[in-house]
Design a protein around this motif. Structure first.
Motif, PDB file in Angstrom:
ATOM      1  N   ASN A 133      45.523  42.059  47.879  1.00 35.46           N
ATOM      2  CA  ASN A 133      45.225  42.883  49.046  1.00 35.46           C
ATOM      3  C   ASN A 133      46.223  44.032  49.191  1.00 35.46           C
ATOM      4  OD1 ASN A 133      47.409  41.379  49.902  1.00 35.46           O
ATOM      5  ND2 ASN A 133      46.379  40.462  51.659  1.00 35.46           N
ATOM      6  N   ASP A 134      47.003  44.293  48.124  1.00 37.32           N
ATOM      7  CA  ASP A 134      47.767  45.543  48.070  1.00 37.32           C
ATOM      8  C   ASP A 134      46.909  46.672  47.498  1.00 37.32           C
ATOM      9  OD1 ASP A 134      47.629  45.124  45.341  1.00 37.32           O
ATOM     10  OD2 ASP A 134      49.770  44.803  45.053  1.00 37.32           O
ATOM     11  N   ARG A 135      45.582  46.364  47.313  1.00 35.31           N
ATOM     12  CA  ARG A 135      44.561  47.328  46.879  1.00 35.31           C
ATOM     13  C   ARG A 135      44.615  47.648  45.388  1.00 35.31           C
ATOM     14  NH1 ARG A 135      43.650  51.683  51.832  1.00 35.31           N
ATOM     15  NH2 ARG A 135      43.546  50.132  53.501  1.00 35.31           N
ATOM     16  N   THR A 136      45.324  46.850  44.613  1.00 31.02           N
ATOM     17  CA  THR A 136      45.404  47.088  43.180  1.00 31.02           C
ATOM     18  C   THR A 136      44.975  45.859  42.387  1.00 31.02           C
ATOM     19  OG1 THR A 136      47.673  46.294  42.858  1.00 31.02           O
ATOM     20  CG2 THR A 136      47.396  48.599  43.545  1.00 31.02           C
ATOM     21  N   ILE A 137      44.676  46.119  41.106  1.00 26.42           N
ATOM     22  CA  ILE A 137      44.497  45.062  40.108  1.00 26.42           C
ATOM     23  C   ILE A 137      45.529  45.333  39.029  1.00 26.42           C
ATOM     24  CG2 ILE A 137      42.909  44.004  38.447  1.00 26.42           C
ATOM     25  CD1 ILE A 137      40.631  45.347  40.127  1.00 26.42           C
ATOM     26  N   LYS A 138      46.181  44.288  38.552  1.00 24.82           N
ATOM     27  CA  LYS A 138      47.157  44.450  37.482  1.00 24.82           C
ATOM     28  C   LYS A 138      46.721  43.637  36.262  1.00 24.82           C
ATOM     29  CE  LYS A 138      51.191  45.509  40.349  1.00 24.82           C
ATOM     30  NZ  LYS A 138      52.610  45.182  40.651  1.00 24.82           N
ATOM     31  N   LEU A 139      47.003  44.183  35.089  1.00 22.98           N
ATOM     32  CA  LEU A 139      46.705  43.504  33.832  1.00 22.98           C
ATOM     33  C   LEU A 139      48.016  43.062  33.197  1.00 22.98           C
ATOM     34  CD1 LEU A 139      43.971  45.900  32.346  1.00 22.98           C
ATOM     35  CD2 LEU A 139      43.695  43.995  33.951  1.00 22.98           C
ATOM     36  N   TRP A 140      48.038  41.812  32.726  1.00 21.99           N
ATOM     37  CA  TRP A 140      49.255  41.207  32.182  1.00 21.99           C
ATOM     38  C   TRP A 140      48.982  40.676  30.778  1.00 21.99           C
ATOM     39  CZ3 TRP A 140      53.236  41.711  35.657  1.00 21.99           C
ATOM     40  CH2 TRP A 140      52.882  41.910  37.006  1.00 21.99           C
ATOM     41  N   ASN A 141      49.816  41.097  29.817  1.00 23.38           N
ATOM     42  CA  ASN A 141      49.726  40.570  28.461  1.00 23.38           C
ATOM     43  C   ASN A 141      50.465  39.241  28.405  1.00 23.38           C
ATOM     44  OD1 ASN A 141      49.736  39.988  25.772  1.00 23.38           O
ATOM     45  ND2 ASN A 141      50.599  41.946  25.096  1.00 23.38           N
ATOM     46  N   ILE A 142      49.752  38.166  28.143  1.00 22.94           N
ATOM     47  CA  ILE A 142      50.377  36.842  28.158  1.00 22.94           C
ATOM     48  C   ILE A 142      50.373  36.183  26.786  1.00 22.94           C
ATOM     49  CG2 ILE A 142      49.767  36.442  30.569  1.00 22.94           C
ATOM     50  CD1 ILE A 142      47.515  34.585  29.436  1.00 22.94           C
ATOM     51  N   GLU A 143      49.803  36.843  25.783  1.00 24.41           N
ATOM     52  CA  GLU A 143      49.683  36.226  24.460  1.00 24.41           C
ATOM     53  C   GLU A 143      51.050  35.842  23.901  1.00 24.41           C
ATOM     54  OE1 GLU A 143      47.530  37.059  20.154  1.00 24.41           O
ATOM     55  OE2 GLU A 143      48.137  38.747  21.411  1.00 24.41           O
ATOM     56  N   GLY A 144      51.952  36.797  23.862  1.00 26.56           N
ATOM     57  CA  GLY A 144      53.276  36.517  23.336  1.00 26.56           C
ATOM     58  C   GLY A 144      54.032  35.529  24.193  1.00 26.56           C
ATOM     59  N   LEU A 145      53.822  35.611  25.497  1.00 30.61           N
ATOM     60  CA  LEU A 145      54.518  34.719  26.421  1.00 30.61           C
ATOM     61  C   LEU A 145      54.165  33.261  26.158  1.00 30.61           C
ATOM     62  CD1 LEU A 145      56.116  34.084  29.029  1.00 30.61           C
ATOM     63  CD2 LEU A 145      53.986  34.482  30.267  1.00 30.61           C
ATOM     64  N   ILE A 146      52.883  32.976  26.028  1.00 30.00           N
ATOM     65  CA  ILE A 146      52.450  31.600  25.818  1.00 30.00           C
ATOM     66  C   ILE A 146      52.930  31.083  24.471  1.00 30.00           C
ATOM     67  CG2 ILE A 146      50.420  30.138  25.471  1.00 30.00           C
ATOM     68  CD1 ILE A 146      49.002  31.737  27.593  1.00 30.00           C
ATOM     69  N   LYS A 147      52.890  31.937  23.429  1.00 30.22           N
ATOM     70  CA  LYS A 147      53.377  31.514  22.122  1.00 30.22           C
ATOM     71  C   LYS A 147      54.852  31.193  22.175  1.00 30.22           C
ATOM     72  CE  LYS A 147      50.046  33.916  19.149  1.00 30.22           C
ATOM     73  NZ  LYS A 147      49.873  35.001  18.150  1.00 30.22           N
TER      74      LYS A 147
END
Length: 460
Positions: free
Chosen positions: A301-315
């Motif tokens: 509800n801050d009026r945005t959508i954010k995209l997060w790269n999680i591939e490397g994080l999970i590995k």
């Protein structure tokens, strides 16, 4: 880890969903500005604007979703309607009308043949996609229904509402199968894991106002025998209401978004917290994995959508010593640890302690500058309930809604601290009113909380 920020909505972003097909990595989002935005996320730009907007709803759009083939979108709104949109023309191809209150969520069955819609009118409707006809209506909830989800078998439907109860239905037999208390103060979201193995055992995730994430197992059993619903795991990590949950495509991970402004990634198999993302400046209303499982989209509800790269994080996490325990993996997080304030934690057993806690919060209402945002929310909510309790000076009057002047059936507390009949205050909001019916002061939000004490008095 943050890939991009999507700007374009002029109100809260309530929901988002990835297209299951195509190279454009299409994402759709539902907003408080009455629109559904379409985004192409296959870009290197850090700031992404919508390619187009779908307009047709006349009030808040609460959720939107693609069907499995990606050629149809279903959206639902506080205007009481579910709309179907063609992704070939981006035009409305059908309207599902029948609910008498705001529609909070809609979802397709895995084969796309059916659509379920959850509404503030205390019902769940199941529709046939091709004919747009309502096949069945489940009205067993005694509260606003907030969420619903189909199991991969198609006939099994789960729903949850503001009372905290979880229901399971057989949509073909129009039959209630199970009813259990799942979350104190409300079930905010639920989702079945797509079942690629046994057709007799299903996993269901639920999240609620109690800040908990729960995993359930459902065992169908032999024909003629009732199914078994078992609470399997409670995941603790959020420190405020959890608003959404979504399984990764491989069903190994679960992402949850919360009013604590974070997204948490959980390992479902190992039942542990993998990583916590400080995602937004305000509540995370929804989060979901991309079809390839490499990116998470979070709406706020801050009026945005954010995209997060999680591939490397999970590995990276998988490569760590499985015997080590990080600070993020602590199973229990107390309010006192988070706020670092010298005050009692929320009690669970003693009624006397409960009243001491309420008394403390009431005193703190005049000291909001000393509190963090999370505590302000708690104080405001409890203060509203205390205000409602103080109205019980004259029983005959308190049992009547100030709008309808009729006895309560489903009393709820609004942001002004006063109690109203749910259908009456929802109609008030749907007419475009943003002021308190009692004080005429502009309301900070349209959130409603059940007044269980008053309801118990009414039904004595």
């Amino acid at each position: 880890m943050e890939i991009a920020v999507l700007h374009g909505h002029e109100g809260d972003v309530n929901h988002c969903h990835w297209s299951p097909i195509g190279d454009d990595h299409l994402l759709i989002s539902a907003g408080g500005d009455k629109t559904i935005k379409i985004w192409k996320t296959n870009t290197s730009n850090k700031k992404i604007t919508p390619t187009s907007s779908l307009r047709g709803h006349t009030y808040y759009v609460n959720s939107c979703t693609f069907n499995a083939s990606g050629d149809l979108i279903a959206s639902c709104s506080s205007d009481g309607l579910v709309r179907l949109w063609s992704t070939a023309t981006w035009k409305t191809v059908g309207v599902l009308s029948g609910h008498k209150g705001p529609v909070r969520m809609c979802c397709f069955s895995n084969d796309g043949v059916l659509i379920a819609s959850a509404s503030g009118d205390q019902s769940v409707c199941v529709w046939e996609t091709s004919s747009l006809k309502c096949l069945s209506t489940f009205d067993k909830h005694d509260c606003s229904v907030i969420c619903c989800s189909f199991a991969s078998v198609g006939w099994l439907l789960a729903s949850g509402g503001s009372s905290g109860e979880l229901f399971l239905f057989d949509v073909f037999k129009n039959k209630q199968l199970k009813k259990v208390m799942a979350h104190d103060m409300g079930v905010n979201w639920l989702e079945f894991a797509v079942n690629s193995g046994s057709s007799d055992v299903f996993t269901l995730a639920t999240v609620g106002q109690d800040s908990l994430v729960k995993l359930w197992k459902i065992y169908l059993g032999p024909p003629g025998q009732s199914l078994i619903l078992k609470e399997e795991t409670i995941l603790r990590g959020h420190i405020s209401a959890v608003y959404s949950c979504h399984f990764s495509p491989d069903m190994i991970h679960l992402a949850t978004g919360s009013a604590d402004k974070t997204v948490i990634i959980w390992n479902v198999n190992e039942r542990k917290l993998v990583h916590k993302i400080d995602a937004h400046g305000r509540y995370v209303t929804y989060c979901c994995f991309s079809p390839d499982g490499k990116v998470i989209a979070s709406a706020s509800n801050d009026r945005t959508i954010k995209l997060w790269n999680i591939e490397g994080l999970i590995k990276e996490v998988h490569q760590k010593d499985t015997n080590s325990v990080s600070e993020d993996s602590k199973e229990i997080v107390s309010l006192s640890e988070v706020s670092k304030c010298d005050h009692p934690v929320i009690p669970e057993k003693s009624l006397d302690e409960v009243f001491l806690w309420l008394e403390y919060l009431k005193e703190m209402e005049d000291k909001k500058e000393e509190l963090n945002e999370q505590e302000i929310d708690s104080v405001g909510r409890i203060s509203g309930l205390i205000n409602a309790l103080q109205q019980v000076s004259t029983k005959n009057e308190i049992l009547k809604c100030p709008i309808t002047q009729e006895q309560f059936q489903d009393p709820v507390v609004a942001a002004d601290g006063y109690t109203y009949e749910r259908s009456a205050i929802m109609s008030w909001f749907m007419e475009g009113n943003r002021r308190s019916p009692t004080t005429n002061v502009t309301l900070p939000n349209t959130t409603l909380f059940p007044n269980y004490l008053l309801k118990s008095l009414v039904h004595k």
